[in-house]
Design an enzyme around this catalytic site. Structure first.
Site, PDB file in Angstrom:
ATOM      1  N   LYS A 155     -14.374   0.607  -3.838  1.00 20.04           N
ATOM      2  CA  LYS A 155     -15.550   1.079  -2.958  1.00 20.04           C
ATOM      3  C   LYS A 155     -16.501   1.691  -3.654  1.00 20.04           C
ATOM      4  O   LYS A 155     -17.723   1.500  -3.498  1.00 20.04           O
ATOM      5  CB  LYS A 155     -14.842   1.941  -1.993  1.00 20.04           C
ATOM      6  CG  LYS A 155     -13.967   1.298  -0.746  1.00 20.04           C
ATOM      7  CD  LYS A 155     -13.723   2.338   0.226  1.00 20.04           C
ATOM      8  CE  LYS A 155     -12.544   1.583   1.081  1.00 20.04           C
ATOM      9  NZ  LYS A 155     -11.846   2.838   1.980  1.00 20.04           N
TER      10      LYS A 155
ATOM     11  N   GLU B 245       0.731  -1.109  -0.135  1.00 21.41           N
ATOM     12  CA  GLU B 245      -0.154   0.027  -0.088  1.00 21.41           C
ATOM     13  C   GLU B 245       0.826   1.345   0.157  1.00 21.41           C
ATOM     14  O   GLU B 245       0.323   2.371  -0.632  1.00 21.41           O
ATOM     15  CB  GLU B 245      -0.862   0.068   1.233  1.00 21.41           C
ATOM     16  CG  GLU B 245      -2.299   0.676   0.971  1.00 21.41           C
ATOM     17  CD  GLU B 245      -3.217   0.478   2.010  1.00 21.41           C
ATOM     18  OE1 GLU B 245      -4.430  -0.197   1.858  1.00 21.41           O
ATOM     19  OE2 GLU B 245      -2.801   0.491   3.175  1.00 21.41           O
TER      20      GLU B 245
ATOM     21  N   HIS C  32       7.401 -26.914  -0.722  1.00 18.08           N
ATOM     22  CA  HIS C  32       6.774 -28.083  -1.703  1.00 18.08           C
ATOM     23  C   HIS C  32       5.646 -27.345  -2.493  1.00 18.08           C
ATOM     24  O   HIS C  32       4.921 -28.323  -2.783  1.00 18.08           O
ATOM     25  CB  HIS C  32       6.214 -29.040  -0.650  1.00 18.08           C
ATOM     26  CG  HIS C  32       7.515 -29.748   0.219  1.00 18.08           C
ATOM     27  ND1 HIS C  32       7.989 -31.129  -0.012  1.00 18.08           N
ATOM     28  CD2 HIS C  32       8.309 -29.344   1.103  1.00 18.08           C
ATOM     29  CE1 HIS C  32       8.960 -31.227   0.646  1.00 18.08           C
ATOM     30  NE2 HIS C  32       9.346 -30.064   1.219  1.00 18.08           N
TER      31      HIS C  32
HETATM   32  O1  PA5 Z   1      -3.616   1.507   5.872  1.00 19.08           O
HETATM   33  C1  PA5 Z   1      -4.711   1.843   5.620  1.00 19.08           C
HETATM   34  O2  PA5 Z   1      -4.982   3.140   5.961  1.00 19.08           O
HETATM   35  C2  PA5 Z   1      -5.888   0.984   5.424  1.00 19.08           C
HETATM   36  O3  PA5 Z   1      -5.574  -0.321   5.021  1.00 19.08           O
HETATM   37  C3  PA5 Z   1      -6.970   1.074   6.189  1.00 19.08           C
HETATM   38  O4  PA5 Z   1      -6.295   0.821   7.719  1.00 19.08           O
HETATM   39  C4  PA5 Z   1      -8.116   0.108   6.086  1.00 19.08           C
HETATM   40  O5  PA5 Z   1      -8.648   0.508   5.006  1.00 19.08           O
HETATM   41  C5  PA5 Z   1      -9.250   0.251   7.251  1.00 19.08           C
HETATM   42  O6  PA5 Z   1      -9.706   1.579   7.338  1.00 19.08           O
HETATM   43  P1  PA5 Z   1     -10.542   2.240   8.589  1.00 19.08           P
HETATM   44  O7  PA5 Z   1      -9.402   2.150   9.788  1.00 19.08           O
HETATM   45  O8  PA5 Z   1     -10.758   3.538   8.425  1.00 19.08           O
HETATM   46  O9  PA5 Z   1     -11.738   1.390   8.840  1.00 19.08           O
END
Ligand code: PA5
Length: 445
Positions: A422, A287, A308
């Site tokens: 989303k 990310e 394996h």
């Molecule tokens: O790293 C990030 O920002 C995302 O993975 C969020 O943690 C994830 O989308 C969850 O978001 P939230 O904590 O707003 O529910």
């Protein structure tokens, strides 16, 4: 303390080339320290270990104790950065069979809100029927659909089973200080709540209440976890020379490998308890770096299991990969191979040896075989699977990720790409406010 060995990358990239990153790494570190780089409103994680207050740690431990005393199970609801850190640490430190044991040392820790599997959620609610359970609802935005959906189901069940008063005692919210549905609900219902700092993004939040509360509820020592991270904050600090700074070296080496066509990094463990540390790491690097059509693809394997299955590909497939092995120096328990009079399996040459000795030779043999097969290899060594080591490992990866993202030239602290699915999902579900998108997406089906 964590060790990093990059020697086995040098047949593939030049040592001098890695050393030549020193100035760029210094600039990246300065940008992090001075807040002058991209995404500088999300740098709260940088000195988080050394700035966590005693008050907060005590409050977290007291809240964890309330949940431990009142619950047979605690469901941690969250996704992504609001899920993986807690799971990584809990799985790394837990007895692999704890959930099967009759006599439990505290509540069973379960996870939800990280998928929308109807069967998963049904089976979870079935398991919780008639049980005293609590919920830790974790969402920074407070509006994440997966988490909110699971929380809605679980909260209704919790209140129905134990009454509103007890529910108030065993439901905890970890969310933004002011905004989002999770904050509104927590304030309205009077739930105990903790704040996720504005300047700490999800994937860098394991050392905030997001990770620390579930870890404490699972019975682990969060003081030691933080102490391990503090030690690593020092070891990876700006004043530590490049050649001695593991975060700097890791960031530089992986960028040099990437520039030489090694587009995939495989994080390897030889201890199944580290599986979720790899999942957490995949999110952290995927990310943070996968943007602007750039970025190393973070993959992970559990060895020997995957030797394996994926072992063949790693040994002889396309040469676009390198491996980073997390090696655990000392095991926590002792088990030796018994001698067998008949020796039908031919294993008497191992009799009297510790199982870990066999594992370590598998590790060394694999490293040499994969290097011979054209796979550069880095090795991260941690002393043992305990709170200090894991705290240190998490911080090491976070610091290296910040530096590495800047070396790559991206903003390592945003994630614009996760919004696309989303938008489509909301349009397909006819969410109010998405009328135009709904029409447009239906026309495409
Ligand atoms: O790293 C990030 O920002 C995302 O993975 C969020 O943690 C994830 O989308 C969850 O978001 P939230 O904590 O707003 O529910």
């Amino acid at each position: 303390m964590i060790g990093l060995n990059i020697e086995k990358t040098f047949g593939f990239i030049a040592k001098e080339k890695v050393a030549s990153y020193e100035a760029d790494v210094k600039a990246a570190q300065e940008a992090l320290e001075n807040g002058t780089g991209k995404g500088n409103d999300f740098l709260g994680w940088l000195h988080l270990p050394s700035s966590i207050s005693r008050e907060l740690l005590d409050d977290l431990k007291a809240t964890a104790q309330t949940l431990r005393e009142n619950c047979e199970a605690v469901v941690v609801a969250g996704i992504g950065g609001s899920y993986l850190g807690a799971r990584a640490v809990i799985e790394a430190l837990s007895n692999s069979f704890a959930w099967l044991q009759e006599k439990k040392n505290g509540p069973v820790i379960l996870f939800a809100g990280h998928n929308i599997g109807e069967d998963y959620l049904y089976e979870l609610t079935e398991y919780l029927k008639g049980k005293k359970f609590g919920i830790i609802n974790i969402s920074k935005s407070g509006t994440t659909t997966e988490t909110a959906l699971a929380f809605r189901l679980l909260r209704e069940q919790c209140e129905r089973q134990c009454g509103k008063d007890m529910a108030r005692k065993v439901i905890v919210a970890i969310t933004d200080a002011k905004k989002g549905a999770a904050r509104v609900t927590a304030d309205k219902e009077g739930y105990k709540s903790f704040i996720i700092p504005d300047n700490v993004g999800g994937r860098f939040s394991v050392l905030t209440p997001v990770g620390l509360l579930p870890i404490a509820v699972a019975g682990f020592d969060i003081d030691k976890l933080v102490a391990g991270a503090v030690a690593m904050e020092k070891a990876c600090g700006m004043d530590v020379p490049f050649a001695e700074n593991p975060a700097a070296l890791y960031a530089a080496t992986r960028n040099e490998l990437y520039r030489n066509g090694k587009k995939i990094e495989i994080l390897v463990n030889f201890n199944p308890k580290l599986h979720y540390v790899s999942e957490w790491w995949k999110q952290l690097y995927g990310e943070s770096e996968g943007k602007e059509h750039k970025g190393i693809f973070p993959a992970a394997v559990d060895f020997s299991t995957d030797l394996h299955s994926m072992g063949q590909w790693i040994q002889e497939g396309e040469r676009t990969i390198y491996e980073t092995v997390i090696s655990v120096e000392k095991v926590n328990h002792s088990l030796t191979v018994p001698a067998d009079a008949e020796n039908l399996d031919g294993l008497n040459f191992l009799a009297g040896k510790h199982v870990d000795e066999v594992n370590k030779m598998a590790e060394l043999g694999t490293q040499l075989a994969h290097v011979d097969g054209g796979v550069p290899n880095m090795r991260i060594t941690i002393p043992a699977l305990n709170e200090e080591s894991i705290g240190g490992l998490l911080y090491f990866f976070e610091k290296a990720c910040g530096i590495s993202g800047y070396l790559l030239g991206v903003n390592p602290f945003n994630q614009p790409g996760v919004e696309a699915y989303k938008k489509n999902m909301f349009a397909l579900l006819n969410k109010p406010g998405y009328e135009e998108e709904s029409k447009a997406i239906r026309a495409r089906l």
